[in-house]
Design a protein around this motif. Structure first.
Motif, mmCIF file in Angstrom:
data_model
loop_
_atom_site.group_PDB
_atom_site.id
_atom_site.type_symbol
_atom_site.label_atom_id
_atom_site.label_comp_id
_atom_site.label_asym_id
_atom_site.label_seq_id
_atom_site.Cartn_x
_atom_site.Cartn_y
_atom_site.Cartn_z
ATOM 1 N N ALA A 149 37.964 28.414 61.659
ATOM 2 C CA ALA A 149 39.254 28.732 61.168
ATOM 3 C C ALA A 149 39.430 30.265 61.038
ATOM 4 O O ALA A 149 38.186 30.953 60.791
ATOM 5 N N PRO A 150 40.709 30.723 61.198
ATOM 6 C CA PRO A 150 40.804 32.230 61.226
ATOM 7 C C PRO A 150 40.160 32.818 59.652
ATOM 8 O O PRO A 150 40.467 32.143 58.405
ATOM 9 N N GLY A 151 39.176 33.521 59.618
ATOM 10 C CA GLY A 151 38.870 34.272 58.533
ATOM 11 C C GLY A 151 37.376 33.893 58.055
ATOM 12 O O GLY A 151 36.876 34.251 57.269
ATOM 13 N N GLU A 152 37.132 32.702 58.736
ATOM 14 C CA GLU A 152 36.067 31.898 58.324
ATOM 15 C C GLU A 152 34.782 32.719 58.869
ATOM 16 O O GLU A 152 34.889 33.228 60.170
ATOM 17 N N GLY A 153 33.578 32.671 58.192
ATOM 18 C CA GLY A 153 32.480 33.619 58.782
ATOM 19 C C GLY A 153 32.327 35.132 58.889
ATOM 20 O O GLY A 153 33.407 35.774 58.300
ATOM 21 N N ASN A 154 31.684 35.713 59.501
ATOM 22 C CA ASN A 154 31.433 37.202 59.500
ATOM 23 C C ASN A 154 32.406 37.793 60.306
ATOM 24 O O ASN A 154 32.543 37.286 61.561
ATOM 25 N N GLN A 155 33.229 38.604 59.695
ATOM 26 C CA GLN A 155 34.205 39.372 60.692
ATOM 27 C C GLN A 155 33.921 40.834 60.929
ATOM 28 O O GLN A 155 34.829 41.446 61.504
ATOM 29 N N ASP A 156 32.720 41.253 61.002
ATOM 30 C CA ASP A 156 32.407 42.764 61.106
ATOM 31 C C ASP A 156 32.584 43.164 62.630
ATOM 32 O O ASP A 156 32.862 44.261 62.715
ATOM 33 N N LEU A 157 32.439 42.108 63.594
ATOM 34 C CA LEU A 157 32.521 42.600 64.747
ATOM 35 C C LEU A 157 34.055 43.222 65.302
ATOM 36 O O LEU A 157 34.183 43.780 66.251
ATOM 37 N N ALA A 158 34.837 42.921 64.407
ATOM 38 C CA ALA A 158 36.368 43.634 64.492
ATOM 39 C C ALA A 158 36.210 45.064 64.744
ATOM 40 O O ALA A 158 37.134 45.617 65.362
ATOM 41 N N THR A 159 35.291 45.694 64.098
ATOM 42 C CA THR A 159 35.337 47.157 63.796
ATOM 43 C C THR A 159 34.021 47.725 64.694
ATOM 44 O O THR A 159 33.795 48.830 64.171
ATOM 45 N N LYS A 160 33.263 46.984 65.331
ATOM 46 C CA LYS A 160 32.041 47.461 65.939
ATOM 47 C C LYS A 160 32.452 48.299 67.123
ATOM 48 O O LYS A 160 33.062 47.902 67.965
ATOM 49 N N ARG A 161 31.697 49.337 67.291
ATOM 50 C CA ARG A 161 31.701 50.308 68.505
ATOM 51 C C ARG A 161 30.560 49.769 69.520
ATOM 52 O O ARG A 161 29.281 49.535 68.807
ATOM 53 N N VAL A 162 30.667 49.468 70.726
ATOM 54 C CA VAL A 162 29.351 49.072 71.691
ATOM 55 C C VAL A 162 29.163 50.198 72.529
ATOM 56 O O VAL A 162 28.560 49.775 73.350
ATOM 57 N N GLY A 163 29.656 51.456 72.364
ATOM 58 C CA GLY A 163 29.297 52.502 73.188
ATOM 59 C C GLY A 163 29.955 52.545 74.643
ATOM 60 O O GLY A 163 29.440 53.185 75.595
ATOM 61 N N LEU A 164 31.157 52.088 74.755
ATOM 62 C CA LEU A 164 31.780 52.132 76.057
ATOM 63 C C LEU A 164 32.348 53.562 76.171
ATOM 64 O O LEU A 164 32.724 54.137 75.058
ATOM 65 N N PRO A 165 32.744 53.925 77.429
ATOM 66 C CA PRO A 165 33.132 55.526 77.616
ATOM 67 C C PRO A 165 34.522 55.506 76.948
ATOM 68 O O PRO A 165 34.739 56.855 76.433
ATOM 69 N N LEU A 166 35.274 54.712 76.735
ATOM 70 C CA LEU A 166 36.552 54.769 76.083
ATOM 71 C C LEU A 166 36.731 53.126 75.400
ATOM 72 O O LEU A 166 36.833 52.194 76.216
ATOM 73 N N GLU A 167 36.874 53.348 74.135
ATOM 74 C CA GLU A 167 36.940 52.138 73.510
ATOM 75 C C GLU A 167 38.097 52.047 72.219
ATOM 76 O O GLU A 167 38.435 53.265 71.604
ATOM 77 N N ILE A 168 38.412 50.849 72.401
ATOM 78 C CA ILE A 168 39.731 50.714 71.240
ATOM 79 C C ILE A 168 38.912 49.968 70.019
ATOM 80 O O ILE A 168 38.319 48.992 70.422
ATOM 81 N N VAL A 169 38.981 50.222 68.635
ATOM 82 C CA VAL A 169 38.061 49.473 67.569
ATOM 83 C C VAL A 169 39.172 49.447 66.520
ATOM 84 O O VAL A 169 40.023 50.460 66.041
ATOM 85 N N LEU A 170 39.301 48.304 65.988
ATOM 86 C CA LEU A 170 40.302 48.212 64.993
ATOM 87 C C LEU A 170 39.490 48.637 63.844
ATOM 88 O O LEU A 170 38.139 48.597 63.502
ATOM 89 N N VAL A 171 40.466 49.292 62.938
ATOM 90 C CA VAL A 171 40.140 49.972 61.507
ATOM 91 C C VAL A 171 39.549 48.968 60.536
ATOM 92 O O VAL A 171 38.782 49.010 59.738
ATOM 93 N N ALA A 172 40.182 47.657 60.509
ATOM 94 C CA ALA A 172 39.959 46.318 59.639
ATOM 95 C C ALA A 172 40.054 45.210 60.365
ATOM 96 O O ALA A 172 40.820 45.106 61.237
ATOM 97 N N PRO A 173 39.322 44.214 60.056
ATOM 98 C CA PRO A 173 39.313 43.029 60.551
ATOM 99 C C PRO A 173 41.130 42.496 60.409
ATOM 100 O O PRO A 173 41.529 42.638 59.123
ATOM 101 N N LEU A 174 41.432 41.591 61.453
ATOM 102 C CA LEU A 174 42.954 40.852 61.300
ATOM 103 C C LEU A 174 42.940 40.112 59.898
ATOM 104 O O LEU A 174 43.998 39.900 59.576
#
Length: 273
Positions: A149-174
């Motif tokens: 369900a939405p919001g269930e479990g760990n949501q940290d990956l919404a704000t994770k940088r993965v080292g792409l040369p150009l990357e869009i990162v959310l400031v906070a999980p939805l």
């Protein structure tokens, strides 16, 4: 001055469909644990939207980060089958071996529409505004898929940088209850916040034109009105002028982040079907 004028011009243009846009498109952005969702690569919008013909040899990585920290290689699979609840992050990156050759009028229109002021400035300084242009380009794309369900479990990956040369990162999980009515995201270029880049928000279910657009501030941030429930895309393009010694004028990166916004009030007590 050039950057400011070009940014204003880009925002004043009709928000035309982005024929350049590319993204990872899950069949479902919310899936039950133990179920699976198909994955495709899409390009273009409206009548021009289609499955991307990009050859597999150009894909450097296509992987999913799980809430528990594992990384799953998705190349050749075409689906995601989560085994744990929480947010999963899908990442695709291509090589930079593709080229685009455009006549001067089309290239200038593209630069204006996408707010690519480094290209406009370089062409003006070099006196090449009336010449055709060649750019080499790569594509990078991220997608957020919720298992459970939405919001269930760990949501940290919404704000994770993965080292792409150009990357869009959310400031906070939805799912963050403190997010209010704002969707905030940061654009990162070569590891640093990127100012002056035009970010577009598109409703993937009604994608003929973007729903909103905003230029990143000095911290690389945009703050848009939180979109209603549905499937959404953030995208940005950035280019670096080259010397032209190899016959190539610009190095360009197309970056996107696709995600789902759940209906209001849908919580961990309501699993997806």
């Amino acid at each position: 001055m050039i950057a400011r004028l070009l940014t204003v011009a880009a925002l004043c243009l009709p928000l035309a469909a982005g024929a350049h846009d590319f993204w990872v498109n899950p069949d479902r952005f919310v899936v039950s644990v133990g179920a699976s969702t198909g994955l495709s690569m899409q390009v273009g919008h409206g009548d021009a939207r289609r499955t991307s013909p990009i050859p597999s040899r150009r894909i450097l990585r296509f992987a999913a980060w799980t809430p528990g920290g594992d990384v799953i290689d998705l190349r050749g699979d075409g689906k995601l089958a989560p085994t744990e609840a929480g947010l999963h992050l899908l990442v695709l990156e291509t090589d930079a071996n593709a080229q685009s050759h455009l006549p001067a009028d089309r290239f200038n229109a593209y630069v204006k529409e996408e707010g690519l002021w480094p290209a406009a400035a370089a062409r003006e300084q070099r006196g090449t505004t009336g010449r055709d242009a060649i750019e080499r380009y790569r594509r990078v794309a991220k997608a957020l898929v919720q298992a459970g369900a939405p919001g269930e479990g760990n949501q940290d990956l919404a704000t994770k940088r993965v080292g792409l040369p150009l990357e869009i990162v959310l400031v906070a999980p939805l799912s963050d209850p403190d997010g209010g009515d704002t969707l905030a995201a940061q654009v990162v270029f070569e590891g640093r916040p990127l100012a002056g880049a035009l970010v577009k928000l598109t409703d993937l279910d009604h994608d003929a034109t973007p729903a909103a657009a905003q230029v990143t501030d000095r911290d690389g941030l945009v703050r848009l009105r939180r979109p209603p429930p549905g499937n959404w895309l953030l995208n940005v393009i950035w280019t670096t002028p080259l010397s032209g010694a190899e016959g190539i004028d610009f190095d360009t990166i197309f970056s996107s982040l696709s995600f789902g916004v759940p209906p209001a009030g849908l919580s961990s007590g309501h699993a997806p079907t």
